[in-house]
Design a protein around this motif. Structure first.
Motif, PDB file in Angstrom:
ATOM      1  N   GLU A 130      17.025   4.078  24.585  1.00  0.00           N
ATOM      2  CA  GLU A 130      16.758   5.287  24.018  1.00  0.00           C
ATOM      3  C   GLU A 130      16.192   6.309  25.273  1.00  0.00           C
ATOM      4  O   GLU A 130      16.719   7.629  25.188  1.00  0.00           O
ATOM      5  CB  GLU A 130      15.829   5.069  22.926  1.00  0.00           C
ATOM      6  CG  GLU A 130      16.360   4.658  21.710  1.00  0.00           C
ATOM      7  CD  GLU A 130      15.227   4.130  20.874  1.00  0.00           C
ATOM      8  OE1 GLU A 130      14.163   4.967  20.565  1.00  0.00           O
ATOM      9  OE2 GLU A 130      15.677   3.542  19.732  1.00  0.00           O
ATOM     10  N   LEU A 132      19.251   7.603  27.122  1.00  0.00           N
ATOM     11  CA  LEU A 132      20.030   8.520  26.366  1.00  0.00           C
ATOM     12  C   LEU A 132      19.124   9.780  26.191  1.00  0.00           C
ATOM     13  O   LEU A 132      19.871  10.902  26.438  1.00  0.00           O
ATOM     14  CB  LEU A 132      20.129   7.980  24.919  1.00  0.00           C
ATOM     15  CG  LEU A 132      21.060   6.841  24.603  1.00  0.00           C
ATOM     16  CD1 LEU A 132      21.255   6.358  23.290  1.00  0.00           C
ATOM     17  CD2 LEU A 132      22.594   7.313  25.335  1.00  0.00           C
ATOM     18  N   GLN A 192      19.587  11.516  29.723  1.00  0.00           N
ATOM     19  CA  GLN A 192      20.982  11.838  29.779  1.00  0.00           C
ATOM     20  C   GLN A 192      21.453  13.203  29.270  1.00  0.00           C
ATOM     21  O   GLN A 192      21.817  14.159  29.572  1.00  0.00           O
ATOM     22  CB  GLN A 192      22.012  10.855  29.475  1.00  0.00           C
ATOM     23  CG  GLN A 192      22.280   9.606  30.334  1.00  0.00           C
ATOM     24  CD  GLN A 192      22.919   8.519  29.717  1.00  0.00           C
ATOM     25  OE1 GLN A 192      23.806   8.882  28.825  1.00  0.00           O
ATOM     26  NE2 GLN A 192      22.973   7.678  30.473  1.00  0.00           N
ATOM     27  N   ARG A 193      20.632  13.341  27.916  1.00  0.00           N
ATOM     28  CA  ARG A 193      20.719  14.286  27.082  1.00  0.00           C
ATOM     29  C   ARG A 193      20.199  15.602  27.676  1.00  0.00           C
ATOM     30  O   ARG A 193      20.608  16.460  27.875  1.00  0.00           O
ATOM     31  CB  ARG A 193      20.260  14.145  25.499  1.00  0.00           C
ATOM     32  CG  ARG A 193      20.495  15.326  24.636  1.00  0.00           C
ATOM     33  CD  ARG A 193      20.015  14.852  23.477  1.00  0.00           C
ATOM     34  NE  ARG A 193      19.517  13.494  23.336  1.00  0.00           N
ATOM     35  CZ  ARG A 193      18.760  12.681  22.251  1.00  0.00           C
ATOM     36  NH1 ARG A 193      18.438  13.616  21.475  1.00  0.00           N
ATOM     37  NH2 ARG A 193      18.273  11.689  22.496  1.00  0.00           N
TER      38      ARG A 193
END
Length: 106
Positions: free
Chosen positions: A36, A39, A42-43
């Motif tokens: 998580e 992610l 990355q987001r």
């Protein structure tokens, strides 16, 4: 006595297996949290890059508009200078014709 050893053995195995299970569960939770977090990072990075590209595109459009304004201003000035030169030339030619007419009596 063998029953007590057996119970102790079963208890040790149960405690140790519980420990292994909790450790495995902790690893699963850790891996999920890590995924998580990955992610989320990355987001955030994709968003940052997208905003950067949008900012660069806006800047490029602004520069293009500025170049267009400068070019149109320059071309307008050039056209006005050429038109003035043509008018001045036409005026000189008309003045020369007036002088010639007056001299020749036409």
């Amino acid at each position: 006595d063998t029953q007590a050893v057996r119970r102790a053995t079963v208890t040790l195995q149960r405690v140790y297996r519980g420990h292994l299970g909790r450790e495995a569960a902790r690893d699963v939770v850790y891996q999920r949290a890590k995924a998580e977090a990955s992610l989320l990072i990355q987001r955030g990075m994709r968003g940052m890059h997208g905003r950067m590209r949008a900012r660069q595109a806006r800047q490029a459009r602004k520069e293009d508009r500025a170049a267009t304004v400068l070019q149109s201003g320059y071309h307008g000035m050039l056209g006005r200078h050429r038109a003035r030169a043509l008018r001045d030339e036409r005026t000189r030619q008309e003045a020369a014709l007036d002088i010639q007419r007056a001299t020749r009596g036409w």
